[in-house]
Design a protein around this motif. Structure first.
Motif, PDB file in Angstrom:
ATOM      1  N   UNK A 303      13.951  -5.492  -7.332  1.00 55.43           N
ATOM      2  CA  UNK A 303      12.489  -5.581  -7.404  1.00 55.43           C
ATOM      3  C   UNK A 303      11.901  -5.925  -6.039  1.00 55.43           C
ATOM      4  N   UNK A 304      12.525  -6.855  -5.341  1.00 60.39           N
ATOM      5  CA  UNK A 304      12.033  -7.238  -4.023  1.00 60.39           C
ATOM      6  C   UNK A 304      12.067  -6.050  -3.066  1.00 60.39           C
ATOM      7  N   UNK A 305      13.169  -5.323  -3.061  1.00 57.60           N
ATOM      8  CA  UNK A 305      13.304  -4.165  -2.176  1.00 57.60           C
ATOM      9  C   UNK A 305      12.315  -3.070  -2.543  1.00 57.60           C
ATOM     10  N   UNK A 306      12.100  -2.863  -3.839  1.00 56.02           N
ATOM     11  CA  UNK A 306      11.201  -1.801  -4.273  1.00 56.02           C
ATOM     12  C   UNK A 306       9.746  -2.120  -3.937  1.00 56.02           C
ATOM     13  N   UNK A 307       9.362  -3.369  -4.102  1.00 55.60           N
ATOM     14  CA  UNK A 307       7.988  -3.750  -3.748  1.00 55.60           C
ATOM     15  C   UNK A 307       7.756  -3.617  -2.248  1.00 55.60           C
ATOM     16  N   UNK A 308       8.778  -3.922  -1.460  1.00 53.21           N
ATOM     17  CA  UNK A 308       8.647  -3.726   0.001  1.00 53.21           C
ATOM     18  C   UNK A 308       8.447  -2.246   0.287  1.00 53.21           C
ATOM     19  N   UNK A 309       9.184  -1.389  -0.406  1.00 55.10           N
ATOM     20  CA  UNK A 309       9.032   0.060  -0.225  1.00 55.10           C
ATOM     21  C   UNK A 309       7.610   0.512  -0.587  1.00 55.10           C
ATOM     22  N   UNK A 310       7.050  -0.084  -1.629  1.00 56.80           N
ATOM     23  CA  UNK A 310       5.684   0.273  -2.051  1.00 56.80           C
ATOM     24  C   UNK A 310       4.612  -0.388  -1.184  1.00 56.80           C
ATOM     25  N   UNK A 311       5.055  -1.264  -0.263  1.00 57.33           N
ATOM     26  CA  UNK A 311       4.098  -1.939   0.594  1.00 57.33           C
ATOM     27  C   UNK A 311       3.384  -3.081  -0.073  1.00 57.33           C
ATOM     28  N   UNK A 312       4.066  -3.718  -1.033  1.00 59.76           N
ATOM     29  CA  UNK A 312       3.444  -4.823  -1.763  1.00 59.76           C
ATOM     30  C   UNK A 312       4.252  -6.100  -1.573  1.00 59.76           C
ATOM     31  N   UNK A 313       3.584  -7.217  -1.789  1.00 62.71           N
ATOM     32  CA  UNK A 313       4.269  -8.489  -1.765  1.00 62.71           C
ATOM     33  C   UNK A 313       4.677  -8.860  -3.173  1.00 62.71           C
ATOM     34  N   UNK A 314       5.756  -9.610  -3.267  1.00 58.23           N
ATOM     35  CA  UNK A 314       6.253 -10.023  -4.579  1.00 58.23           C
ATOM     36  C   UNK A 314       5.300 -10.981  -5.252  1.00 58.23           C
TER      37      UNK A 314
END
Length: 314
Positions: A303-314
């Motif tokens: 989830x952390x890696x995917x949110x970084x890919x989407x340009x979002x913060x956790x």
């Protein structure tokens, strides 16, 4: 009065975009068409925009809000054209779209179902949705495809067609009794196109005839479900009879797992990983890598890696 094409536009709160969509049809190089705009209970000024475009080929139908599938089905029931097309109210056709479909119909008059490549547009940049050369070879231009679901399963993030990139013969569609699934707002067009692909022998062309706008409010990801994916549940019954369908549904499971990561749904994430079709053997192309990552990395890290890919913060 008969005509070649009926272009159906489901309309719900597309005030900023609907004029461009309509004008992309009015400016076609092929002019034998009608436009059926089905307003699905818009609450903005979308209807006013349509009414201010003065062209007798535009038919505006107003109904209470019942969803995009219902609006498209209303358009089907009111169309008189020999062939039906569907354009979303925030997208546009390229000027040769109808001319190209007319060309495909002339080449393959008995097939009834015609699909074409399209552009995905983000931040002003457009790229072909399907890398036709990679999947079907550099020499492929157009033709009947008997491996429709192989194409669908192979290519990341696309499909041989969606609601705005296919043409279907109206008479054949009415005989088939196929309709868009009412009440469904996610993957409803892919489901409908899949049913058509199982019913007819689809013709596919590498020509890009449509621009799919990824930056509009309507393409927000915040309504994507995590508990299920309609197309998986509905097409599951056909997997033993339709070639490559298991591979296509396996790809959809991958996308469903990413929805779970995006919205933090750990329970459904692990539930979907138990799906029999979530198997390395059903993965094609880059989906083999996606499978291995989703299979073995823990949820929190993913989830952390995917949110970084989407340009979002956790």
């Amino acid at each position: 009065m008969t005509m070649k094409f009926s272009v159906i536009i489901p309309l719900y709160n597309k005030e900023k975009y609907i004029a461009s969509a309509i004008w992309s049809i009015l400016d076609q190089t092929y002019q034998d068409f009608e436009i059926i705009v089905v307003d699905d209970g818009s609450t903005d000024k979308s209807v006013c925009v349509v009414e201010n475009i003065n062209d007798t080929r535009i038919k505006l139908i107003k109904q209470k809000n019942c969803g995009v599938s219902c609006a498209r089905n209303t358009g089907i029931n009111n169309a008189v054209g020999d062939y039906l097309l569907f354009l979303d109210g925030d997208d546009i056709y390229l000027p040769n779209a109808l001319e190209h479909f007319s060309f495909l119909i002339e080449k393959f008059p008995d097939n009834g179902y015609y699909c074409s490549n399209y552009y995905r547009v983000r931040d002003g940049h457009k790229t072909p949705a399907i890398d036709v050369s990679r999947i079907l070879g550099k020499k492929f231009e157009y033709g009947v495809v008997d491996n429709f679901f192989y194409i669908a399963a192979y290519h990341p993030g696309s499909f041989p067609c969606h609601a705005s990139t296919f043409c279907i013969e109206r008479k054949s569609l009415l005989i088939s009794e196929l309709t868009f699934p009412n009440g469904v707002t996610h993957t409803e067009d892919v489901y409908f196109c899949s049913l058509l692909a199982m019913k007819f022998r689809p013709v596919f062309s590498r020509e890009c005839i449509h621009e799919y706008n990824l930056n509009t409010e309507a393409n927000s990801r915040n309504t994507r479900p995590t508990n299920e994916r309609f197309i998986i549940e509905e097409l599951r019954k056909y997997v033993d009879t339709i070639p490559w369908l298991k591979h296509f549904l396996a790809k959809n499971i991958i996308h469903l797992l990413y929805n779970c990561l995006e919205f933090g749904d750990q329970v459904n994430f692990y539930k979907h990983k138990k799906e029999p079709m979530f198997s390395y053997g059903y993965m094609l192309s880059s989906y083999k890598i996606h499978f291995l990552v989703l299979k073995f990395l823990p949820f929190k890290l993913l989830r952390k890696l995917y949110l970084i890919k989407l340009g979002r913060k956790n």
